[in-house]
Scaffold this motif. Sequence first.
Motif, PDB file in Angstrom:
ATOM      1  N   ARG A  21      34.308   5.483 -22.017  1.00  0.00           N
ATOM      2  CA  ARG A  21      33.718   6.730 -21.582  1.00  0.00           C
ATOM      3  C   ARG A  21      33.531   7.443 -23.273  1.00  0.00           C
ATOM      4  NH1 ARG A  21      37.209   5.630 -17.787  1.00  0.00           N
ATOM      5  NH2 ARG A  21      36.799   6.116 -15.616  1.00  0.00           N
ATOM      6  N   SER A  22      32.975   7.054 -23.377  1.00  0.00           N
ATOM      7  CA  SER A  22      32.770   7.613 -25.470  1.00  0.00           C
ATOM      8  C   SER A  22      31.566   8.401 -24.915  1.00  0.00           C
ATOM      9  CB  SER A  22      32.333   7.062 -26.592  1.00  0.00           C
ATOM     10  OG  SER A  22      30.939   5.949 -26.399  1.00  0.00           O
ATOM     11  N   GLY A  23      30.850   8.431 -24.228  1.00  0.00           N
ATOM     12  CA  GLY A  23      29.096   9.447 -23.784  1.00  0.00           C
ATOM     13  C   GLY A  23      28.011   9.642 -24.978  1.00  0.00           C
ATOM     14  N   ILE A  24      28.415   8.591 -25.451  1.00  0.00           N
ATOM     15  CA  ILE A  24      27.639   8.253 -26.593  1.00  0.00           C
ATOM     16  C   ILE A  24      25.726   7.986 -26.053  1.00  0.00           C
ATOM     17  CG2 ILE A  24      26.885   6.362 -28.866  1.00  0.00           C
ATOM     18  CD1 ILE A  24      29.994   6.622 -29.663  1.00  0.00           C
ATOM     19  N   HIS A  48      31.048  11.326 -30.548  1.00  0.00           N
ATOM     20  CA  HIS A  48      32.668  10.445 -29.888  1.00  0.00           C
ATOM     21  C   HIS A  48      33.123   9.663 -31.620  1.00  0.00           C
ATOM     22  CE1 HIS A  48      35.598   7.579 -28.034  1.00  0.00           C
ATOM     23  NE2 HIS A  48      35.469   8.081 -27.437  1.00  0.00           N
ATOM     24  N   ARG A 105      32.138  18.701 -22.186  1.00  0.00           N
ATOM     25  CA  ARG A 105      31.410  17.516 -21.665  1.00  0.00           C
ATOM     26  C   ARG A 105      29.854  17.581 -21.856  1.00  0.00           C
ATOM     27  NH1 ARG A 105      32.102  13.170 -17.393  1.00  0.00           N
ATOM     28  NH2 ARG A 105      30.877  14.126 -16.747  1.00  0.00           N
ATOM     29  N   TYR A 109      32.577  14.091 -27.402  1.00  0.00           N
ATOM     30  CA  TYR A 109      32.325  12.903 -25.798  1.00  0.00           C
ATOM     31  C   TYR A 109      30.346  12.378 -27.246  1.00  0.00           C
ATOM     32  CZ  TYR A 109      30.806  11.639 -21.828  1.00  0.00           C
ATOM     33  OH  TYR A 109      29.466  11.210 -20.297  1.00  0.00           O
ATOM     34  N   GLY A 110      29.873  12.184 -26.450  1.00  0.00           N
ATOM     35  CA  GLY A 110      28.314  11.550 -27.351  1.00  0.00           C
ATOM     36  C   GLY A 110      28.573  11.223 -28.755  1.00  0.00           C
ATOM     37  N   ILE A 111      27.180  11.888 -28.998  1.00  0.00           N
ATOM     38  CA  ILE A 111      27.352  11.338 -30.335  1.00  0.00           C
ATOM     39  C   ILE A 111      28.579  11.194 -31.658  1.00  0.00           C
ATOM     40  CG2 ILE A 111      24.970  11.118 -30.044  1.00  0.00           C
ATOM     41  CD1 ILE A 111      24.633  13.051 -32.412  1.00  0.00           C
ATOM     42  N   ALA A 122      24.487  10.568 -24.443  1.00  0.00           N
ATOM     43  CA  ALA A 122      23.723  11.630 -25.430  1.00  0.00           C
ATOM     44  C   ALA A 122      22.359  11.076 -26.138  1.00  0.00           C
ATOM     45  CB  ALA A 122      25.192  12.503 -26.744  1.00  0.00           C
ATOM     46  N   LEU A 135      28.550  18.594 -25.305  1.00  0.00           N
ATOM     47  CA  LEU A 135      28.825  17.948 -26.281  1.00  0.00           C
ATOM     48  C   LEU A 135      27.820  16.638 -26.190  1.00  0.00           C
ATOM     49  CD1 LEU A 135      33.077  17.681 -26.507  1.00  0.00           C
ATOM     50  CD2 LEU A 135      31.534  18.271 -27.982  1.00  0.00           C
ATOM     51  N   VAL A 136      26.916  17.092 -25.330  1.00  0.00           N
ATOM     52  CA  VAL A 136      25.473  15.947 -25.432  1.00  0.00           C
ATOM     53  C   VAL A 136      24.569  16.513 -25.498  1.00  0.00           C
ATOM     54  CG1 VAL A 136      26.857  13.934 -23.850  1.00  0.00           C
ATOM     55  CG2 VAL A 136      25.666  15.787 -23.239  1.00  0.00           C
TER      56      VAL A 136
END
Lengths: 400, 88
Positions: free
Chosen positions: B15-18, A347, A54, A343-345, B21, A57-58
């Motif tokens: 919880r996509s985490g976008i 996703h 996780r 996860y993150g952008i 990030a 991924l960010v």
Amino acid sequence: MSIDEATPAFPFPAPDTFEPPEEFRRLRERAPVARVTLPTGDQAWLLTRYADVRAALVDPRLSRAAAEAPDAPRMGNTTPGPKTILGMDAPDHSRLRRLVTQAFTARRVEALRPRIEQLAEEQIRLVLVAPRPVDLMSCYALSLPIKVIFELLGVPYDDVDRLHAWSEVIFSLGGHTAEEVREARGAITGYLRELIERRRAEPTDDLLGVLVHARDEGQRLSEEELLDFAMILMTVGHQSTANSLGTALFTLLHHPDQLELLRKKPELIPGAVEELLRFNPFVFTGTQLRVATEDLTIGETEIRKGEAVIASLGSANHDEEVFADPDRFDVERTPNVHLSFGYGIHHCLGAQLARLEMQIALRTLIERVPDTLKLAVRADWLTWKTGLTARALVNLPVTW
Amino acid sequence: MGEQWRVTVHKTCRRSGICAAQAPRYFSVDDDHRTRPPAGPVAPDPELIDVAEACPAEAITLTDLVTGRPVTAPAESAAGRGTREVRP
């Protein structure tokens, strides 16, 4: 402290294809940042723990754009490409994502529910009248997501056979050569180029029409980005959902007690879909490879600029630090913080749509097919595609 | 005292985490894997509007603490994005 041993080949062979490779557990315990050798002979660092995956991924220092450079380490013959949303970092990535975000929000996707239910009903009727055993993969799991994404994008369903064949090659599920992948990509791009020209002559309000408008009126993306975006939406949009749905149906048939539970309590279906996603072997190979744009440290391992990092979503989904009894399939598992959509952008743009399609497909199957539904062959007789990008069923014969 | 915004993450968060990030200065993820907005009011920042718009669960809202009204993108900018007319 990392364990010094010969670098294993990755992706790992799976013991019986639908269970996570043993190596994941061993690496999580002993070498959570492990050196692996990829099919191309290139080396990469494999992350297997949930927390590391996780965090990676960010981490903007782990770049997708750098992984698309000509001399970057490669997993295999296919990469999404530097002009695709999957091959970009911020701010290019954000610019492209913003163009379609509104079409994929929870509310927008929810509005598609009646149409998806209608399509699921049409498909299940075909399943019900087909001679048994019926291949649920081709009659249901594949055809439903294809119809949905084609309608959403505005691609004529008449061309489904060609487009599906090309996208199979692009996904390289059957281990195609670099040349074959290039050809299929050229064919699909050529097709989309024509379709885009038709949109210019006759504007539409489907997703492709919106992208063409953003290109022509707002200059918000280049012609190449437009083509590649359309290609990614179409290929990923149907391949990942279809393969995940097929595997989900298999997983339930392989756990009849859990299927029975869903028949009794259909309100458990949304949670079951999350657990099916967590269990999805589609992500066993990890995410798209990323390349470090500067030296950094993960855990106690130093990673040099230019080196490749693969965050294993499949391993993270089975990390015992986060999921109690992780190898048990439990449709009532809660909370379920799986990382199957990434996860993150990056996703998954289509996550909400995929969830809804899977929920509707499951509910329709459970309601319409008699409860004697079962696999028509032994589970270990099923054929799996085990290419580089994903792992998925070739067919799913069932009877009742 | 200038204008200030309150950032809220709703229960619809998937919880996509976008956000974590895209804007790590504002969003963090705690040990429960929940996404946390800034604890207190923050100064207005267009980046927050972008992040709120990028949330696939539409779980992030911004409130103008002076007027008590939700903060949205300026109409001009929203139209320029060309995504409002999508009818999939």
